[in-house]
Design a protein around this motif. Structure first.
Motif, PDB file in Angstrom:
ATOM      1  N   ILE A   3      47.240  38.133  34.034  1.00  0.00           N
ATOM      2  CA  ILE A   3      46.324  38.374  32.296  1.00  0.00           C
ATOM      3  C   ILE A   3      45.429  38.106  32.398  1.00  0.00           C
ATOM      4  CG2 ILE A   3      46.444  37.441  29.936  1.00  0.00           C
ATOM      5  CD1 ILE A   3      50.017  36.932  30.443  1.00  0.00           C
ATOM      6  N   ASP A   4      44.843  39.170  31.934  1.00  0.00           N
ATOM      7  CA  ASP A   4      43.096  38.747  31.912  1.00  0.00           C
ATOM      8  C   ASP A   4      43.023  36.959  30.585  1.00  0.00           C
ATOM      9  OD1 ASP A   4      39.714  38.988  31.489  1.00  0.00           O
ATOM     10  OD2 ASP A   4      40.467  40.770  30.203  1.00  0.00           O
ATOM     11  N   ILE A   5      41.818  36.886  31.769  1.00  0.00           N
ATOM     12  CA  ILE A   5      41.742  34.827  31.264  1.00  0.00           C
ATOM     13  C   ILE A   5      41.258  35.329  30.265  1.00  0.00           C
ATOM     14  CG2 ILE A   5      40.173  34.534  33.967  1.00  0.00           C
ATOM     15  CD1 ILE A   5      41.307  31.195  32.797  1.00  0.00           C
ATOM     16  N   VAL A   6      40.056  36.132  30.616  1.00  0.00           N
ATOM     17  CA  VAL A   6      39.135  35.824  30.117  1.00  0.00           C
ATOM     18  C   VAL A   6      39.093  36.168  28.228  1.00  0.00           C
ATOM     19  CG1 VAL A   6      36.486  36.885  29.230  1.00  0.00           C
ATOM     20  CG2 VAL A   6      37.133  36.787  31.250  1.00  0.00           C
ATOM     21  N   ASN A   7      39.997  37.573  28.300  1.00  0.00           N
ATOM     22  CA  ASN A   7      40.726  37.972  26.974  1.00  0.00           C
ATOM     23  C   ASN A   7      41.270  37.042  26.214  1.00  0.00           C
ATOM     24  OD1 ASN A   7      38.430  39.789  26.103  1.00  0.00           O
ATOM     25  ND2 ASN A   7      40.679  41.038  27.723  1.00  0.00           N
ATOM     26  N   GLN A 161      31.756  31.373  36.604  1.00  0.00           N
ATOM     27  CA  GLN A 161      31.392  32.538  36.256  1.00  0.00           C
ATOM     28  C   GLN A 161      32.063  32.812  35.018  1.00  0.00           C
ATOM     29  OE1 GLN A 161      32.283  32.127  39.192  1.00  0.00           O
ATOM     30  NE2 GLN A 161      29.771  31.917  40.072  1.00  0.00           N
ATOM     31  N   ILE A 162      33.628  33.030  34.982  1.00  0.00           N
ATOM     32  CA  ILE A 162      34.947  32.839  34.446  1.00  0.00           C
ATOM     33  C   ILE A 162      34.264  32.161  32.841  1.00  0.00           C
ATOM     34  CG2 ILE A 162      37.227  32.721  33.624  1.00  0.00           C
ATOM     35  CD1 ILE A 162      37.700  33.772  35.889  1.00  0.00           C
ATOM     36  N   HIS A 163      33.821  30.828  33.421  1.00  0.00           N
ATOM     37  CA  HIS A 163      33.935  30.400  31.512  1.00  0.00           C
ATOM     38  C   HIS A 163      32.728  30.426  30.912  1.00  0.00           C
ATOM     39  CE1 HIS A 163      32.840  25.597  30.222  1.00  0.00           C
ATOM     40  NE2 HIS A 163      33.807  26.832  29.288  1.00  0.00           N
ATOM     41  N   LYS A 164      31.282  31.512  31.759  1.00  0.00           N
ATOM     42  CA  LYS A 164      30.952  32.113  31.012  1.00  0.00           C
ATOM     43  C   LYS A 164      30.755  33.190  29.791  1.00  0.00           C
ATOM     44  CE  LYS A 164      25.999  33.212  31.434  1.00  0.00           C
ATOM     45  NZ  LYS A 164      24.782  33.524  32.489  1.00  0.00           N
ATOM     46  N   ALA A 165      31.432  33.668  31.210  1.00  0.00           N
ATOM     47  CA  ALA A 165      32.482  35.074  30.893  1.00  0.00           C
ATOM     48  C   ALA A 165      33.084  34.636  29.252  1.00  0.00           C
ATOM     49  CB  ALA A 165      32.459  36.107  31.312  1.00  0.00           C
TER      50      ALA A 165
END
Length: 184
Positions: A3-7, A161-165
């Protein structure tokens, strides 16, 4: 394929941006899940597998483990291991409880449920100044326990990077929410 972790994370995070509200949720969400599973112990069937006694609560945790691992494998493993281990320990502790202990167990689990839910609504109303995410998407109840682990892991430097996004998307979502609120 996950699953798209950012969304996924951002949809939750945009409702939990205030530090006090976050702290309340970091404590209350695990307690809500664990106490809910303990309450289920009182009202559901049990299957003795030899190594442990399965019930609806434990089965639900195994299903949630799959969802959590689909969002992010490491946080899913850590969250699932924690919730399942604590549940198995509590189940073992109360396996041979007498009627008074069993009744007390239900009372304590119910008290945790009620207290933690009240604290979370206070966190949203007083500190976040926004309705809880579950009012927009009831499924948030089931994924919130994994978000607690992601929150802690992001704080500790996991996947920066993911956290920042996620943070960028959360900030944009909060701005949109505030703009929509002003227009009403």
């Amino acid at each position: 394929m996950g699953i798209d972790i950012v969304n996924f994370y951002s949809s939750y995070g945009s409702y939990h941006n205030n530090l006090v509200n976050k702290a309340i949720h970091l404590v209350c969400i695990p307690l809500i899940l664990l106490s809910a599973v303990q309450i289920m112990n009182h009202y559901t069937f049990t299957i003795d597998t030899g190594c442990c006694k399965l019930n609806i609560g434990l089965i639900m945790l195994f299903v949630l483990a799959l969802v959590y691992m689909a969002v992010d494998f490491l946080s899913g493993i850590l969250a699932s291991s924690f919730y399942i281990s604590v549940t198995l320990l509590l189940n073992q502790h109360f396996a041979n409880a007498d009627e008074a202990q069993w009744s007390h167990h239900l009372c304590v689990a119910t008290t945790f449920q009620v207290t933690c839910w009240i604290l979370q609504f206070i966190g949203h109303g007083v500190f976040e100044k926004r309705a809880p995410a579950l009012l927009d998407n009831i499924l948030q109840i089931f994924v919130a326990p994994d978000f607690v682990f992601l929150e802690i892991m992001f704080f500790l430097g996991y996947k920066p990077q993911i956290h920042k996004a996620c943070q960028v998307q959360i900030e944009n979502s909060i701005k949109q929410f505030r703009n929509d609120k002003k227009q009403k």
